[in-house]
Design a protein around this motif. Structure first.
Motif, PDB file in Angstrom:
ATOM      1  N   GLU A  88      55.930 -22.660 -28.119  1.00  0.00           N
ATOM      2  CA  GLU A  88      54.535 -23.582 -28.186  1.00  0.00           C
ATOM      3  C   GLU A  88      53.909 -23.719 -29.702  1.00  0.00           C
ATOM      4  O   GLU A  88      52.909 -23.262 -29.963  1.00  0.00           O
ATOM      5  CB  GLU A  88      53.626 -23.179 -27.294  1.00  0.00           C
ATOM      6  CG  GLU A  88      52.338 -24.199 -27.285  1.00  0.00           C
ATOM      7  CD  GLU A  88      51.688 -24.008 -25.813  1.00  0.00           C
ATOM      8  OE1 GLU A  88      51.881 -25.094 -25.221  1.00  0.00           O
ATOM      9  OE2 GLU A  88      50.943 -23.350 -25.541  1.00  0.00           O
ATOM     10  N   SER A  89      54.438 -24.148 -30.400  1.00  0.00           N
ATOM     11  CA  SER A  89      54.085 -24.463 -31.885  1.00  0.00           C
ATOM     12  C   SER A  89      53.898 -25.641 -32.416  1.00  0.00           C
ATOM     13  O   SER A  89      53.392 -25.936 -33.436  1.00  0.00           O
ATOM     14  CB  SER A  89      55.148 -23.579 -32.818  1.00  0.00           C
ATOM     15  OG  SER A  89      56.470 -23.905 -32.443  1.00  0.00           O
ATOM     16  N   PRO A  91      51.730 -28.825 -33.180  1.00  0.00           N
ATOM     17  CA  PRO A  91      50.053 -28.700 -33.315  1.00  0.00           C
ATOM     18  C   PRO A  91      49.605 -29.735 -32.363  1.00  0.00           C
ATOM     19  O   PRO A  91      50.259 -30.952 -32.085  1.00  0.00           O
ATOM     20  CB  PRO A  91      50.065 -29.270 -34.858  1.00  0.00           C
ATOM     21  CG  PRO A  91      50.978 -28.659 -35.466  1.00  0.00           C
ATOM     22  CD  PRO A  91      52.450 -28.941 -34.414  1.00  0.00           C
ATOM     23  N   GLY A  92      48.721 -29.378 -31.573  1.00  0.00           N
ATOM     24  CA  GLY A  92      47.881 -30.240 -30.638  1.00  0.00           C
ATOM     25  C   GLY A  92      48.252 -29.866 -29.304  1.00  0.00           C
ATOM     26  O   GLY A  92      47.692 -30.201 -28.198  1.00  0.00           O
ATOM     27  N   THR A  93      49.146 -28.795 -28.999  1.00  0.00           N
ATOM     28  CA  THR A  93      49.817 -28.467 -28.041  1.00  0.00           C
ATOM     29  C   THR A  93      49.192 -27.163 -27.299  1.00  0.00           C
ATOM     30  O   THR A  93      49.675 -26.039 -28.035  1.00  0.00           O
ATOM     31  CB  THR A  93      51.384 -28.547 -27.866  1.00  0.00           C
ATOM     32  OG1 THR A  93      51.786 -29.586 -28.459  1.00  0.00           O
ATOM     33  CG2 THR A  93      51.873 -28.402 -26.280  1.00  0.00           C
ATOM     34  N   PHE A  94      48.747 -27.001 -26.157  1.00  0.00           N
ATOM     35  CA  PHE A  94      48.255 -25.601 -25.734  1.00  0.00           C
ATOM     36  C   PHE A  94      48.516 -25.282 -24.281  1.00  0.00           C
ATOM     37  O   PHE A  94      47.631 -24.725 -23.966  1.00  0.00           O
ATOM     38  CB  PHE A  94      46.924 -25.399 -26.309  1.00  0.00           C
ATOM     39  CG  PHE A  94      46.055 -26.363 -25.892  1.00  0.00           C
ATOM     40  CD1 PHE A  94      45.190 -26.670 -24.861  1.00  0.00           C
ATOM     41  CD2 PHE A  94      45.950 -27.481 -27.135  1.00  0.00           C
ATOM     42  CE1 PHE A  94      44.201 -27.607 -24.545  1.00  0.00           C
ATOM     43  CE2 PHE A  94      44.719 -28.652 -26.835  1.00  0.00           C
ATOM     44  CZ  PHE A  94      44.307 -28.610 -25.530  1.00  0.00           C
ATOM     45  N   ARG A  97      50.253 -21.762 -23.272  1.00  0.00           N
ATOM     46  CA  ARG A  97      49.488 -20.679 -23.442  1.00  0.00           C
ATOM     47  C   ARG A  97      48.772 -20.199 -22.101  1.00  0.00           C
ATOM     48  O   ARG A  97      48.606 -19.087 -21.771  1.00  0.00           O
ATOM     49  CB  ARG A  97      48.280 -20.878 -24.451  1.00  0.00           C
ATOM     50  CG  ARG A  97      47.427 -20.133 -24.087  1.00  0.00           C
ATOM     51  CD  ARG A  97      46.183 -20.640 -25.329  1.00  0.00           C
ATOM     52  NE  ARG A  97      46.460 -20.198 -26.510  1.00  0.00           N
ATOM     53  CZ  ARG A  97      46.135 -19.310 -27.408  1.00  0.00           C
ATOM     54  NH1 ARG A  97      45.688 -18.101 -26.637  1.00  0.00           N
ATOM     55  NH2 ARG A  97      46.419 -19.251 -28.379  1.00  0.00           N
ATOM     56  N   TYR A  98      48.314 -21.301 -21.389  1.00  0.00           N
ATOM     57  CA  TYR A  98      47.420 -21.088 -20.109  1.00  0.00           C
ATOM     58  C   TYR A  98      48.478 -20.467 -19.014  1.00  0.00           C
ATOM     59  O   TYR A  98      47.946 -19.700 -18.307  1.00  0.00           O
ATOM     60  CB  TYR A  98      46.607 -22.125 -19.688  1.00  0.00           C
ATOM     61  CG  TYR A  98      45.584 -22.605 -20.963  1.00  0.00           C
ATOM     62  CD1 TYR A  98      44.256 -21.875 -20.881  1.00  0.00           C
ATOM     63  CD2 TYR A  98      45.776 -23.334 -21.868  1.00  0.00           C
ATOM     64  CE1 TYR A  98      43.495 -22.003 -21.836  1.00  0.00           C
ATOM     65  CE2 TYR A  98      44.809 -23.622 -22.815  1.00  0.00           C
ATOM     66  CZ  TYR A  98      43.533 -22.797 -22.603  1.00  0.00           C
ATOM     67  OH  TYR A  98      42.531 -22.995 -23.720  1.00  0.00           O
TER      68      TYR A  98
ATOM     69  N   THR B  87      45.239 -26.043 -38.998  1.00  0.00           N
ATOM     70  CA  THR B  87      46.008 -27.282 -38.754  1.00  0.00           C
ATOM     71  C   THR B  87      44.949 -28.429 -37.989  1.00  0.00           C
ATOM     72  O   THR B  87      44.017 -28.144 -37.833  1.00  0.00           O
ATOM     73  CB  THR B  87      47.111 -27.020 -37.847  1.00  0.00           C
ATOM     74  OG1 THR B  87      47.854 -25.584 -38.316  1.00  0.00           O
ATOM     75  CG2 THR B  87      48.135 -28.192 -37.829  1.00  0.00           C
ATOM     76  N   SER B  89      43.800 -30.223 -35.612  1.00  0.00           N
ATOM     77  CA  SER B  89      42.797 -30.216 -34.493  1.00  0.00           C
ATOM     78  C   SER B  89      41.724 -29.461 -34.927  1.00  0.00           C
ATOM     79  O   SER B  89      40.532 -29.494 -34.645  1.00  0.00           O
ATOM     80  CB  SER B  89      43.261 -29.854 -33.188  1.00  0.00           C
ATOM     81  OG  SER B  89      44.411 -30.745 -32.885  1.00  0.00           O
ATOM     82  N   CYS B 126      48.626 -23.885 -36.820  1.00  0.00           N
ATOM     83  CA  CYS B 126      48.377 -23.983 -35.185  1.00  0.00           C
ATOM     84  C   CYS B 126      48.528 -23.120 -34.574  1.00  0.00           C
ATOM     85  O   CYS B 126      49.745 -22.307 -34.470  1.00  0.00           O
ATOM     86  CB  CYS B 126      49.221 -25.368 -34.797  1.00  0.00           C
ATOM     87  SG  CYS B 126      48.483 -25.666 -33.124  1.00  0.00           S
ATOM     88  N   ALA B 128      48.039 -22.814 -31.228  1.00  0.00           N
ATOM     89  CA  ALA B 128      48.120 -23.441 -29.764  1.00  0.00           C
ATOM     90  C   ALA B 128      46.823 -23.045 -28.975  1.00  0.00           C
ATOM     91  O   ALA B 128      47.099 -22.742 -27.768  1.00  0.00           O
ATOM     92  CB  ALA B 128      49.380 -22.896 -29.075  1.00  0.00           C
ATOM     93  N   CYS B 130      44.419 -25.592 -29.628  1.00  0.00           N
ATOM     94  CA  CYS B 130      43.649 -26.567 -30.268  1.00  0.00           C
ATOM     95  C   CYS B 130      42.476 -27.260 -29.541  1.00  0.00           C
ATOM     96  O   CYS B 130      41.770 -27.887 -30.190  1.00  0.00           O
ATOM     97  CB  CYS B 130      44.607 -27.651 -30.548  1.00  0.00           C
ATOM     98  SG  CYS B 130      46.519 -27.149 -30.784  1.00  0.00           S
TER      99      CYS B 130
END
Ligand SMILES: Cc1cc2nc3c(=O)[nH]c(=O)nc-3n(C[C@H](O)[C@H](O)[C@H](O)COP(=O)(O)O)c2cc1C
Ligand code: SF4
Ligand code: FES
Lengths: 446, 168
Positions: A88-89, A91-94, A97-98, B87, B89, B126, B128, B130
């Motif tokens: 998960e790297s 940018p903008g993606t998360f 993680r959850y 980064t 965001s 980032c 993760a 964001c």
């Protein structure tokens, strides 16, 4: 609280009060029931369900999952491995993680069903190094699952055994690219591999057949086997089945994660209705719909797309349904589901300079166009925002980017060229060069 | 190899255990480096040789990892490690200001150790998270929606904890 338009499969329990990552809680919610039913079936049947489901990978490329599994070299006599891409790297993606921090057993159940379906006896979860807590939570969850015979030497009394280990990365974005990931897991620098072979399913980890799937993809496998492939395929839209998690960040009132049936929500509905619209007094200017590698969309532009019957339809940015195919037809991609929103306070040269700094830092350096080009794009946008713009910097940027895409070992080349190509094409006025052409710069993005 | 004496017995036990997770020893290189760094604070040159020997590799095979992967470091850092996300965001929501605030609080620039030895600030890519940016990691803990005021508050907490530490 899920938003009204949401349909939550994967995130059903994320942020639910009282829901904890331990096994007891998962079991109270019916956990491992699908695995129990799965191991009573034939592995081929399970692969078939996934094929029928139409599931497309949630890691970035949207590659059909059942087809990927069908490419496995099952006759080589070598062991087959599963690698869970938890890097998960983008940018903008998360989203991953959850899943890993709050619902690790859902992932483990998906992994074990996948392993059983493909006769995998050893699986690794490659988790990015910046998730130290996530690695601990997963380690603990695996130990719990093993003690309860959901993984380990003799799963649920079937005689079938499979071990899962957590493997931590160490801060390099390129480890998310599947062949770079495999090199990294072999204890090397994560240099993406030259193709062919095109698929790790043929030659992957230790030159053995290997499945690499994203965390979210593997969670979907659990729900597919639960619902049945055909029933799952009815969720979402044709060729874009199931649900997917969209991660919204940047300039909206309610950023966060949302899960929808694929293609059943438009970008406009997502940003205006679900995310509460722009910040007070602001207007949306641009949006990156699928992680920083996806080409940018500009509010106000329109797309004329062909319908199946040969007629055409015109879509504004707000009308684009968030599915793989329409986003691709609009020249960008669904990618990893990371939606990054920018409002009219943003200077696009600055935003691009921020993105370019990321790619320049993360290029692995194997291919000359990518290694040099990413640095040049960073340098040029950097000097532009610091008052040193030259009249033809826009063209120069485009020319550098065009010389990267299509000329590299891995898709990082396209990923780092795409932002520059699309920013310059769509916001040309801001890239004309000379300080006068630049809208007020806040110098807060670089 | 005197530095080995400083590794905790628990670290050495974990090292032996993690090697068994892989059919090929070399795969344990990253896990071993993580374990060494978690214990020693950084990767000293002797550790590179020792890890190589442990995995039946040449030192260059380990050195090339330490020099590639951003999380491994060949020098010590401050007692606390502050990573601020740089980064897009996070930047859109004020990440650069947050990084500035930490620099002011500890009187040092990214990559340096603060004069009191307490922190190293790093501006990283980032993390993760964001949607809850700007985010900051202090050691292993994530802090979300950090603005300048919250950065100040987190800094105070670090300083208070430092002042309570018995001097050596
Ligand atoms: C530069 C680059 C970075 C990537 N990063 C990730 C990542 O962080 N996580 C991920 O799941 N896939 C990532 N991918 C995609 C993987 O290569 C691979 O396609 C994916 O893990 C396959 O899983 P899926 O079929 O389940 O989507 C990346 C690809 C590229 C080219
Ligand atoms: S395209 Fe870039 S990241 Fe990919 S292999 Fe080449 S240099 Fe490395
Ligand atoms: S941009 Fe800061 S966490 Fe992703």
């Amino acid at each position: 609280m899920p938003a009204p338009a949401e349909r939550r499969l994967i995130f059903a329990h994320i942020d639910e009060p009282g829901y904890t990552p331990d096994l007891a809680c998962y079991l109270r919610h019916g956990g491992y029931g699908v695995l129990q039913r799965a191991v009573a079936r034939k592995p081929e049947e399970l692969c078939d369900e996934v094929k029928k489901s139409g599931l497309r990978g949630r890691g970035g490329a949207g590659f059909p999952c059942g087809f990927k599994w069908s490419l496995l070299d099952r006759k080589s006599g070598k062991p087959i491995y599963l690698i869970v891409n938890a890097d998960e790297s983008e940018p903008g993606t998360f989203k991953d993680r959850y899943i890993m921090h709050q619902d690790p057993h859902q992932l483990i159940e998906g992994i074990m069903i996948t392993c059983f379906a493909n006769n995998v006896k050893l699986a690794y979860i490659y988790i990015r190094g910046e998730f130290p807590q996530g690695a601990k939570i997963l380690g603990k969850a695996i130990a719990e699952a093993r003690a309860a015979n959901f993984c380990g030497p003799n799963i649920l009394g079937t005689g079938y055994g499979c071990e899962i280990y957590v493997h931590r990365g160490a801060g390099a974005y390129i480890c998310g690219e599947e062949t770079g990931l495999i090199e990294s897991l072999e204890g090397k620098r994560p240099y993406p591999r030259i193709k062919p072979p095109y698929f790790p399913a043929v030659l992957g980890l230790y030159q053995c057949p290997t499945i690499v799937n994203n965390v979210e993809t593997l969670c979907h496998v659990k729900h597919i086997v639960d619902l049945g492939g055909e029933a799952y395929a009815k969720i979402g839209t044709p060729n874009n089945t199931g649900t997917r998690i969209l991660c919204v960040s940047g300039h909206v009132k309610k950023p966060g994660f949302y899960e929808f049936e694929v293609g059943r929500i438009t970008l406009g509905q997502l940003l205006h209705e679900v995310c509460g619209g722009p910040l007070p007094g602001r207007k949306f200017k641009a949006v990156i719909p699928g992680g920083s590698s996806a080409k940018i969309l500009k509010f106000g532009e329109t797309f004329t797309l062909k319908n199946k019957d040969g007629s055409t339809r015109t879509l504004a940015v707000e009308d684009i349904p968030m599915d793989f195919d329409t986003l691709a037809a609009c020249g960008t991609m669904g990618g990893s589901g990371g939606v990054i929103v920018m409002d009219d306070s943003v200077n696009m040269v600055e935003a691009l300079a921020n993105i370019n700094a990321f790619y320049a830092h993360e290029s692995c350096g194997q291919c000359t166009p990518c290694r040099e080009g990413s640095l040049w794009m960073k340098k040029i946008t950097g000097r532009m925002v610091h008052g040193g713009a030259r009249p033809n910097d826009g063209e120069l940027l485009k020319s550098v980017a065009d010389q990267i895409a299509g000329r590299t070992i891995c898709a990082f080349g396209e990923a780092c060229a795409g932002p520059t190509q699309s920013f310059v094409a769509k916001f040309g006025d801001e890239f004309k060069g000379g300080p006068a052409a630049m809208p007020a710069s806040s110098l807060e993005l670089v | 190899m005197h530095w080995l004496m400083n590794l905790k017995p628990e670290t050495l036990r974990q090292i032996d255990e993690v090697i068994t997770h892989y059919p090929v020893k070399r795969s344990a290189a990253l896990p071993l480096l993580h374990l060494v760094q978690a214990d020693a604070g950084w990767i000293p040159p002797e550790a590179i040789e020792w890890v190589a020997q442990k995995l039946e590799l040449q030192p260059i095979n380990i050195y090339e990892l330490v020099t590639f992967y951003p999380m491994f470091r060949q020098k010590a850092i401050g007692r606390r490690h502050i990573k601020v996300c740089r980064t897009l965001s996070c930047a859109l929501t004020g990440g650069y200001r947050v990084c500035d605030q930490f620099q002011k609080e500890f009187n040092c620039r990214p990559g340096e150790i603060s004069p009191d030895g307490e922190v190293t600030i790093e501006f990283v890519e980032c993390l993760a998270s964001c949607g809850t940016g700007p985010v900051v990691m202090i050691d292993d803990d994530l802090h979300e929606r950090v603005d300048a005021a919250k950065a100040k508050q987190l800094s105070e907490q670090i300083k208070t904890a430092a002042s309570r530490r018995p001097s050596p």
